[in-house]
Design a protein around this motif. Structure first.
Motif, PDB file in Angstrom:
ATOM      1  N   ASN A   1       0.811  -1.216   0.000  1.00 46.31           N
ATOM      2  CA  ASN A   1       0.000   0.000   0.000  1.00 46.31           C
ATOM      3  C   ASN A   1       0.843   1.264   0.000  1.00 46.31           C
ATOM      4  O   ASN A   1       0.410   2.304  -0.495  1.00 46.31           O
ATOM      5  N   THR A   2       2.036   1.195   0.569  1.00 49.10           N
ATOM      6  CA  THR A   2       2.902   2.369   0.589  1.00 49.10           C
ATOM      7  C   THR A   2       3.892   2.360  -0.577  1.00 49.10           C
ATOM      8  O   THR A   2       4.677   3.294  -0.727  1.00 49.10           O
ATOM      9  N   ALA A   3       3.829   1.309  -1.394  1.00 52.96           N
ATOM     10  CA  ALA A   3       4.682   1.258  -2.580  1.00 52.96           C
ATOM     11  C   ALA A   3       4.203   2.304  -3.583  1.00 52.96           C
ATOM     12  O   ALA A   3       3.051   2.740  -3.552  1.00 52.96           O
ATOM     13  N   GLU A   4       5.080   2.665  -4.473  1.00 58.87           N
ATOM     14  CA  GLU A   4       4.789   3.729  -5.421  1.00 58.87           C
ATOM     15  C   GLU A   4       4.206   3.189  -6.722  1.00 58.87           C
ATOM     16  O   GLU A   4       4.717   2.262  -7.318  1.00 58.87           O
ATOM     17  N   ALA A   5       3.107   3.805  -7.151  1.00 61.50           N
ATOM     18  CA  ALA A   5       2.520   3.545  -8.454  1.00 61.50           C
ATOM     19  C   ALA A   5       2.872   4.740  -9.344  1.00 61.50           C
ATOM     20  O   ALA A   5       3.343   5.761  -8.865  1.00 61.50           O
ATOM     21  N   HIS A   6       2.640   4.602 -10.626  1.00 63.64           N
ATOM     22  CA  HIS A   6       2.901   5.695 -11.567  1.00 63.64           C
ATOM     23  C   HIS A   6       1.564   6.148 -12.135  1.00 63.64           C
ATOM     24  O   HIS A   6       1.018   5.524 -13.045  1.00 63.64           O
ATOM     25  N   HIS A   7       1.022   7.227 -11.574  1.00 64.76           N
ATOM     26  CA  HIS A   7      -0.267   7.768 -12.006  1.00 64.76           C
ATOM     27  C   HIS A   7      -0.053   8.633 -13.236  1.00 64.76           C
ATOM     28  O   HIS A   7       0.842   9.470 -13.279  1.00 64.76           O
ATOM     29  N   TRP A   8      -0.890   8.429 -14.244  1.00 62.25           N
ATOM     30  CA  TRP A   8      -0.773   9.208 -15.478  1.00 62.25           C
ATOM     31  C   TRP A   8      -1.940  10.170 -15.575  1.00 62.25           C
ATOM     32  O   TRP A   8      -3.060   9.764 -15.876  1.00 62.25           O
ATOM     33  N   PRO A   9      -1.697  11.478 -15.331  1.00 59.91           N
ATOM     34  CA  PRO A   9      -2.778  12.461 -15.403  1.00 59.91           C
ATOM     35  C   PRO A   9      -3.094  12.890 -16.837  1.00 59.91           C
ATOM     36  O   PRO A   9      -3.363  14.040 -17.120  1.00 59.91           O
ATOM     37  N   TRP A  10      -3.053  11.958 -17.745  1.00 64.52           N
ATOM     38  CA  TRP A  10      -3.413  12.018 -19.151  1.00 64.52           C
ATOM     39  C   TRP A  10      -2.461  12.861 -19.990  1.00 64.52           C
ATOM     40  O   TRP A  10      -1.672  12.335 -20.722  1.00 64.52           O
TER      41      TRP A  10
ATOM     42  N   VAL B   1     -10.470   4.291  -8.152  1.00 62.40           N
ATOM     43  CA  VAL B   1     -11.123   3.745  -9.332  1.00 62.40           C
ATOM     44  C   VAL B   1     -11.107   4.810 -10.422  1.00 62.40           C
ATOM     45  O   VAL B   1     -11.427   5.971 -10.173  1.00 62.40           O
ATOM     46  N   GLY B   2     -10.708   4.424 -11.614  1.00 64.41           N
ATOM     47  CA  GLY B   2     -10.660   5.354 -12.731  1.00 64.41           C
ATOM     48  C   GLY B   2      -9.301   5.975 -12.969  1.00 64.41           C
ATOM     49  O   GLY B   2      -9.085   6.591 -14.009  1.00 64.41           O
ATOM     50  N   ASP B   3      -8.380   5.830 -12.014  1.00 66.60           N
ATOM     51  CA  ASP B   3      -7.025   6.334 -12.233  1.00 66.60           C
ATOM     52  C   ASP B   3      -6.375   5.559 -13.370  1.00 66.60           C
ATOM     53  O   ASP B   3      -6.559   4.341 -13.493  1.00 66.60           O
ATOM     54  N   ILE B   4      -5.627   6.265 -14.181  1.00 67.14           N
ATOM     55  CA  ILE B   4      -4.857   5.607 -15.244  1.00 67.14           C
ATOM     56  C   ILE B   4      -3.433   5.502 -14.745  1.00 67.14           C
ATOM     57  O   ILE B   4      -2.835   6.483 -14.313  1.00 67.14           O
ATOM     58  N   LEU B   5      -2.903   4.285 -14.782  1.00 64.71           N
ATOM     59  CA  LEU B   5      -1.575   4.010 -14.233  1.00 64.71           C
ATOM     60  C   LEU B   5      -0.652   3.473 -15.314  1.00 64.71           C
ATOM     61  O   LEU B   5      -1.091   2.820 -16.257  1.00 64.71           O
ATOM     62  N   VAL B   6       0.617   3.741 -15.144  1.00 54.08           N
ATOM     63  CA  VAL B   6       1.642   3.162 -16.001  1.00 54.08           C
ATOM     64  C   VAL B   6       2.308   2.061 -15.179  1.00 54.08           C
ATOM     65  O   VAL B   6       2.787   2.310 -14.080  1.00 54.08           O
ATOM     66  N   VAL B   7       2.294   0.846 -15.695  1.00 57.17           N
ATOM     67  CA  VAL B   7       2.938  -0.280 -15.024  1.00 57.17           C
ATOM     68  C   VAL B   7       4.093  -0.714 -15.905  1.00 57.17           C
ATOM     69  O   VAL B   7       3.904  -1.013 -17.089  1.00 57.17           O
ATOM     70  N   ARG B   8       5.265  -0.747 -15.326  1.00 53.01           N
ATOM     71  CA  ARG B   8       6.460  -1.103 -16.084  1.00 53.01           C
ATOM     72  C   ARG B   8       6.838  -2.559 -15.811  1.00 53.01           C
ATOM     73  O   ARG B   8       6.377  -3.167 -14.853  1.00 53.01           O
ATOM     74  N   GLU B   9       7.693  -3.061 -16.653  1.00 47.34           N
ATOM     75  CA  GLU B   9       8.132  -4.452 -16.554  1.00 47.34           C
ATOM     76  C   GLU B   9       8.626  -4.784 -15.152  1.00 47.34           C
ATOM     77  O   GLU B   9       9.356  -4.009 -14.537  1.00 47.34           O
ATOM     78  N   ASP B  10       8.184  -5.929 -14.646  1.00 48.37           N
ATOM     79  CA  ASP B  10       8.581  -6.482 -13.350  1.00 48.37           C
ATOM     80  C   ASP B  10       8.022  -5.726 -12.144  1.00 48.37           C
ATOM     81  O   ASP B  10       8.453  -5.962 -11.021  1.00 48.37           O
ATOM     82  N   GLU B  11       7.064  -4.820 -12.328  1.00 47.99           N
ATOM     83  CA  GLU B  11       6.434  -4.138 -11.193  1.00 47.99           C
ATOM     84  C   GLU B  11       5.210  -4.926 -10.741  1.00 47.99           C
ATOM     85  O   GLU B  11       4.515  -5.528 -11.560  1.00 47.99           O
ATOM     86  N   GLU B  12       4.956  -4.902  -9.451  1.00 47.22           N
ATOM     87  CA  GLU B  12       3.763  -5.558  -8.910  1.00 47.22           C
ATOM     88  C   GLU B  12       2.591  -4.598  -8.990  1.00 47.22           C
ATOM     89  O   GLU B  12       2.745  -3.392  -8.863  1.00 47.22           O
ATOM     90  N   PHE B  13       1.393  -5.176  -9.194  1.00 47.23           N
ATOM     91  CA  PHE B  13       0.174  -4.374  -9.232  1.00 47.23           C
ATOM     92  C   PHE B  13      -1.010  -5.267  -8.883  1.00 47.23           C
ATOM     93  O   PHE B  13      -0.925  -6.489  -8.978  1.00 47.23           O
TER      94      PHE B  13
END
Length: 99
Positions: free
Chosen positions: A4-13, A27-39
């Motif tokens: 929960n405290t790990a960092e996500a990459h939020h994309w504000p479009w 809900v509805g956030d657009i995220l960038v998930v890169r190779e080998d990241e947990e989600f």
């Protein structure tokens, strides 16, 4: 919880992705998930850099299975997430690019 405290990459479009803690993802956030990241398992892919808009996801943390699961972005959404002037072609992606 550590995730929960790990960092996500939020994309504000229209801007570049910005850091956001997973506990703050809504809900509805657009995220960038890169190779080998947990989600979380309930993320829906809009764009995948793999061939044909596909990506492979490990679910070992959930079910213990070691084989990868196929996730795909629908063609219409994949196209909508690609800028009209983009020359990006996932099928010509070189290994190690955009990690």
């Amino acid at each position: 919880n550590i995730i929960n405290t790990a960092e996500a990459h939020h994309w504000p479009w229209r801007n570049k992705p910005v850091p956001k803690n997973w506990e703050d993802v809504a809900v509805g956030d657009i995220l960038v998930v890169r190779e080998d990241e947990e989600f979380p398992a309930d993320i829906v892919p809009f764009f995948c850099s793999g061939e044909g808009g596909n990506c492979y996801v490990s679910t070992a943390n959930l079910d213990g299975e070691t084989n990868l699961k196929l996730k795909s972005a629908t063609e219409a959404v994949q196209k909508a997430c690609t800028h009209l002037e983009s020359t990006y072609n996932p099928e010509k992606r070189r290994s190690g690019v955009d990690k």
